[in-house]
Design a protein around this motif. Structure first.
Motif, PDB file in Angstrom:
ATOM      1  N   THR A 106     -42.955  16.171 -44.758  1.00  0.00           N
ATOM      2  CA  THR A 106     -43.412  15.749 -46.086  1.00  0.00           C
ATOM      3  C   THR A 106     -44.504  14.703 -45.899  1.00  0.00           C
ATOM      4  OG1 THR A 106     -41.767  13.990 -46.209  1.00  0.00           O
ATOM      5  CG2 THR A 106     -41.134  16.126 -47.095  1.00  0.00           C
ATOM      6  N   ASN A 107     -45.141  14.325 -46.979  1.00  0.00           N
ATOM      7  CA  ASN A 107     -46.224  13.334 -46.915  1.00  0.00           C
ATOM      8  C   ASN A 107     -45.806  12.070 -46.186  1.00  0.00           C
ATOM      9  OD1 ASN A 107     -47.878  14.959 -48.295  1.00  0.00           O
ATOM     10  ND2 ASN A 107     -47.954  13.748 -50.185  1.00  0.00           N
ATOM     11  N   LEU A 108     -44.559  11.707 -46.378  1.00  0.00           N
ATOM     12  CA  LEU A 108     -44.038  10.480 -45.790  1.00  0.00           C
ATOM     13  C   LEU A 108     -44.325  10.388 -44.293  1.00  0.00           C
ATOM     14  CD1 LEU A 108     -42.655   8.462 -47.506  1.00  0.00           C
ATOM     15  CD2 LEU A 108     -40.453   9.510 -46.995  1.00  0.00           C
ATOM     16  N   ALA A 109     -44.230  11.523 -43.622  1.00  0.00           N
ATOM     17  CA  ALA A 109     -44.301  11.528 -42.158  1.00  0.00           C
ATOM     18  C   ALA A 109     -45.594  10.936 -41.614  1.00  0.00           C
ATOM     19  CB  ALA A 109     -44.112  12.947 -41.640  1.00  0.00           C
ATOM     20  N   GLN A 110     -46.639  11.004 -42.382  1.00  0.00           N
ATOM     21  CA  GLN A 110     -47.917  10.512 -41.877  1.00  0.00           C
ATOM     22  C   GLN A 110     -48.236   9.101 -42.363  1.00  0.00           C
ATOM     23  OE1 GLN A 110     -51.331  12.476 -43.725  1.00  0.00           O
ATOM     24  NE2 GLN A 110     -49.897  13.544 -45.085  1.00  0.00           N
ATOM     25  N   TYR A 111     -47.397   8.558 -43.231  1.00  0.00           N
ATOM     26  CA  TYR A 111     -47.703   7.238 -43.772  1.00  0.00           C
ATOM     27  C   TYR A 111     -46.815   6.131 -43.213  1.00  0.00           C
ATOM     28  CZ  TYR A 111     -51.011   9.228 -47.023  1.00  0.00           C
ATOM     29  OH  TYR A 111     -52.104   9.850 -47.574  1.00  0.00           O
ATOM     30  N   THR A 112     -45.811   6.497 -42.451  1.00  0.00           N
ATOM     31  CA  THR A 112     -44.986   5.466 -41.834  1.00  0.00           C
ATOM     32  C   THR A 112     -45.674   4.976 -40.568  1.00  0.00           C
ATOM     33  OG1 THR A 112     -43.802   7.221 -40.684  1.00  0.00           O
ATOM     34  CG2 THR A 112     -42.800   6.360 -42.699  1.00  0.00           C
ATOM     35  N   ASP A 113     -45.163   3.868 -40.028  1.00  0.00           N
ATOM     36  CA  ASP A 113     -45.661   3.344 -38.758  1.00  0.00           C
ATOM     37  C   ASP A 113     -44.453   3.092 -37.880  1.00  0.00           C
ATOM     38  OD1 ASP A 113     -46.835   2.099 -36.658  1.00  0.00           O
ATOM     39  OD2 ASP A 113     -47.454   0.305 -37.763  1.00  0.00           O
ATOM     40  N   PRO A 114     -44.209   3.882 -36.880  1.00  0.00           N
ATOM     41  CA  PRO A 114     -45.038   4.982 -36.391  1.00  0.00           C
ATOM     42  C   PRO A 114     -44.954   6.203 -37.315  1.00  0.00           C
ATOM     43  CG  PRO A 114     -42.944   4.990 -35.270  1.00  0.00           C
ATOM     44  CD  PRO A 114     -42.955   3.752 -36.118  1.00  0.00           C
ATOM     45  N   THR A 115     -45.947   7.062 -37.215  1.00  0.00           N
ATOM     46  CA  THR A 115     -45.852   8.346 -37.918  1.00  0.00           C
ATOM     47  C   THR A 115     -44.732   9.152 -37.279  1.00  0.00           C
ATOM     48  OG1 THR A 115     -47.547   9.198 -36.424  1.00  0.00           O
ATOM     49  CG2 THR A 115     -48.282   8.396 -38.571  1.00  0.00           C
ATOM     50  N   ILE A 116     -44.170  10.051 -38.052  1.00  0.00           N
ATOM     51  CA  ILE A 116     -42.938  10.724 -37.624  1.00  0.00           C
ATOM     52  C   ILE A 116     -43.198  12.092 -36.988  1.00  0.00           C
ATOM     53  CG2 ILE A 116     -40.709  11.593 -38.408  1.00  0.00           C
ATOM     54  CD1 ILE A 116     -41.033   9.690 -40.869  1.00  0.00           C
ATOM     55  N   SER A 117     -42.708  12.262 -35.784  1.00  0.00           N
ATOM     56  CA  SER A 117     -42.717  13.606 -35.181  1.00  0.00           C
ATOM     57  C   SER A 117     -41.740  14.459 -35.976  1.00  0.00           C
ATOM     58  CB  SER A 117     -42.287  13.531 -33.719  1.00  0.00           C
ATOM     59  OG  SER A 117     -43.298  12.938 -32.949  1.00  0.00           O
ATOM     60  N   THR A 118     -42.188  15.598 -36.400  1.00  0.00           N
ATOM     61  CA  THR A 118     -41.383  16.328 -37.376  1.00  0.00           C
ATOM     62  C   THR A 118     -41.573  17.835 -37.246  1.00  0.00           C
ATOM     63  OG1 THR A 118     -40.860  16.399 -39.750  1.00  0.00           O
ATOM     64  CG2 THR A 118     -43.170  16.249 -39.148  1.00  0.00           C
ATOM     65  N   ILE A 119     -40.713  18.546 -37.907  1.00  0.00           N
ATOM     66  CA  ILE A 119     -40.826  20.003 -37.931  1.00  0.00           C
ATOM     67  C   ILE A 119     -41.312  20.408 -39.315  1.00  0.00           C
ATOM     68  CG2 ILE A 119     -39.618  22.188 -37.659  1.00  0.00           C
ATOM     69  CD1 ILE A 119     -39.570  20.523 -35.122  1.00  0.00           C
ATOM     70  N   ASP A 120     -42.436  21.074 -39.332  1.00  0.00           N
ATOM     71  CA  ASP A 120     -43.009  21.500 -40.606  1.00  0.00           C
ATOM     72  C   ASP A 120     -42.346  22.794 -41.057  1.00  0.00           C
ATOM     73  OD1 ASP A 120     -44.491  22.178 -42.756  1.00  0.00           O
ATOM     74  OD2 ASP A 120     -46.436  22.091 -41.771  1.00  0.00           O
ATOM     75  N   GLN A 121     -41.649  22.733 -42.181  1.00  0.00           N
ATOM     76  CA  GLN A 121     -40.976  23.931 -42.696  1.00  0.00           C
ATOM     77  C   GLN A 121     -41.909  24.765 -43.565  1.00  0.00           C
ATOM     78  OE1 GLN A 121     -36.914  24.414 -43.766  1.00  0.00           O
ATOM     79  NE2 GLN A 121     -36.607  22.210 -43.924  1.00  0.00           N
ATOM     80  N   GLN A 122     -43.105  24.269 -43.779  1.00  0.00           N
ATOM     81  CA  GLN A 122     -44.067  24.982 -44.611  1.00  0.00           C
ATOM     82  C   GLN A 122     -43.518  25.276 -46.007  1.00  0.00           C
ATOM     83  OE1 GLN A 122     -47.088  27.263 -42.303  1.00  0.00           O
ATOM     84  NE2 GLN A 122     -45.246  28.136 -41.398  1.00  0.00           N
ATOM     85  N   ALA A 123     -43.160  24.208 -46.661  1.00  0.00           N
ATOM     86  CA  ALA A 123     -42.533  24.334 -47.968  1.00  0.00           C
ATOM     87  C   ALA A 123     -43.403  25.112 -48.955  1.00  0.00           C
ATOM     88  CB  ALA A 123     -42.210  22.950 -48.526  1.00  0.00           C
ATOM     89  N   PHE A 124     -44.691  24.868 -48.903  1.00  0.00           N
ATOM     90  CA  PHE A 124     -45.592  25.568 -49.813  1.00  0.00           C
ATOM     91  C   PHE A 124     -45.485  27.087 -49.608  1.00  0.00           C
ATOM     92  CE2 PHE A 124     -49.837  26.919 -51.333  1.00  0.00           C
ATOM     93  CZ  PHE A 124     -49.870  26.263 -52.553  1.00  0.00           C
TER      94      PHE A 124
END
Lengths: 318, 318
Positions: free
Chosen positions: B264-282
């Motif tokens: 989600t958007n959150l992942a790129q705005y935290t510090d550190p940014t979050i390593s994540t799995i993109d589920q491609q919600a769209f």
DNA sequence: TTGTATGCGTTATCAG
DNA sequence: CTGATAACGCATACAA
């Protein structure tokens, strides 16, 4: 399964079944029980469409939302739903209206064709809206006095509160802004400017309408060395400024201070957390739903509702 | 304004007006023009409710969303709207279904009373769903083979990809999880565990179902010194762990590494940014809408659609 | 090419 | 207390 079939199975007329469904008129207890059993056994539910056609009341409220990616709007919707939950209304929603007046009009027409009982829409401009017969409430609107019900955040207070975040040492600020011809934007902006003038704080503007957030942030950072603080459009833009600042080696609030707006979830998850103005989106949604239902129920009052704002001091200012 | 009034004004029958509105049957060009003019002048729009009653097709799709405060769902809705925009359908939506099966059933019944043509709902359990006659698609579902169309994220791949974020030095991880009896949760979890076992990484579990995010984070941090990494429920929980870590003096990824989920958007705005799995919600939303419309149009295929996931390496892992 | 009549499922009116 | 029937606005089958 229709009312006719139920009537047949129960050996009564459709009128009697209808009376039982609606608790209207007198029905002998004995037949009520008999019919109710048949209804239950067959899991019969009256067709809402036929009802709407006859009663000219759909129990549907239409909602228009400009952009679901901004959590500000999600919260408004949650506020609406919170009120609607205790009623018999359903929600028909159109997202992504953006700021395209034509889309708003299209959506409203579509809602009207569906016989919605009322419409909750974010503000848009044009004279069309004043001609709409369907009960309508506008949220996220400026406090404009006309014949339509507007739920406005207290933008004047909001603009003023922003300046509370600016301490004595701040002499020059950079104001990031959207289209100033938008009434809500102007309300907040003018109030802010008035306050800055009072305090002899000078300012520069940077317009970001139509720019990507990243690009908007870059424009802010270009000349940031000449400024003590940045007042951003909202928390989303502020979060992006924080992100870009980090990439470019700027420290907040040491190098410059930063103010957001809206108090979305984002504001508490960035580093630094964002000093922001809470518009109380949930309350906006609740007010919008309440006012609309009131209006549908016959209340002719078209006064606006102003939702107060709150300053929320966080780490991005000192 | 009704078709009858238009007919009267134009001096023709309602049948003729109807033919013109629907471009059906033969109409003399001359009368078509005459009638169309009257329609335009009066800004007449056919009543969709009456149409629905007659045609037994409402052109409404019902949507059920568990929780709008999670941006994962907002994105799914945006995907749905993206497809719906090019069609003649309207959206009727119920939010806040949570994970209460009863609410889902209530919402579905309500939708059926409104004669919706189809329903897009997030997954819920119980046998009720298999008996629903209305075309239905479940998103955010596990890949279960039955007679209903499910849009599932590739949870197995997702679980496996998580382990890609764990480097050679990681020996012990803490796994934050929701109710493991939920099929989607289990799919991802089992796949992750299998991978950890393969690599001889040991793990502990911390259940957070029903806990506030803050409380969930605190449970994670209690014994964090014994772990090399935390695998959190999703980006929202991960963001909160970052927040609490900062308050408690832990550094990520130095003290422990952190993995989110969803992108989600959150992942790129935290510090550190979050390593994540993109589920491609769209994409999930788009697929759900496409499959439903297909189904409404008569396609009997009930195969599931699996949406691939992508690993997105950010700063919270190294 | 156009009009008449009917029915979609429901509620309300009126008569019994 | 109950039933027959008209009407809500529209689209179609059938006639003309």
């Amino acid at each position: 399964m229709t009312i006719k079939e139920i009537a047949k199975l129960a050996g009564v007329s459709t009128a009697t079944v209808s009376r039982i469904i609606n608790n209207s008129g007198k029905v002998k207890e004995e037949t009520r029980i008999k019919v109710q059993n048949i209804i239950d056994q067959n899991n019969y539910r009256p067709n809402q469409v036929a009802r709407t056609l006859f009663k000219k009341k759909s129990n549907i409220i239409g909602i228009i939302v400009p952009d679901l990616s901004n959590m500000f709007y999600s919260k408004i919707i949650e506020g609406i739903q919170n009120i609607i939950d205790n009623t018999n209304y359903s929600l028909m929603i159109s997202f992504s209206a953006g700021s395209d007046d034509k889309k708003y009009i299209d959506f409203i027409r579509k809602f009207q064709q569906e016989n919605v009982d009322g419409i909750i829409t974010s503000a848009f401009s044009g004279e069309y809206v004043t001609k709409i017969k369907t009960p309508i409430v506008m949220y996220d609107s400026a406090n404009i006095e006309d014949n339509i019900i507007r739920i406005a955040s207290d933008n004047k207070a909001g603009g003023k509160l922003i300046s509370k975040f600016l301490n004595k040492n701040i002499k020059k600020v950079l104001i990031q802004h959207l289209d100033l011809s938008l009434p809500t934007v102007a309300e907040r902006f003018n109030s802010l400017i008035a306050e800055l003038n009072k305090r002899d704080i000078t300012y520069n503007l940077v317009a970001v309408e139509g720019l990507s957030k990243k690009h908007a942030s870059q424009k802010v950072l270009e000349n940031i060395k000449h400024f003590d603080a940045v007042i951003s459009v909202n928390d989303e833009y502020a979060a992006d400024i924080i992100k870009e600042s980090r990439l470019n080696g700027f420290k907040i609030p040491e190098d410059f201070q930063l103010v957001g707006y809206d108090n979305t979830n984002l504001a508490q998850y960035t580093d630094p957390t964002i000093s922001t103005i809470d518009q109380q989106a949930f309350e906006i949604g609740k007010a919008a739903a309440r006012r609309l239902i009131d209006r549908i129920d016959g209340n002719k009052n078209t006064e606006n509702t102003i939702i107060p704002v709150k300053a929320l001091k966080n780490e991005s200012t000192k």
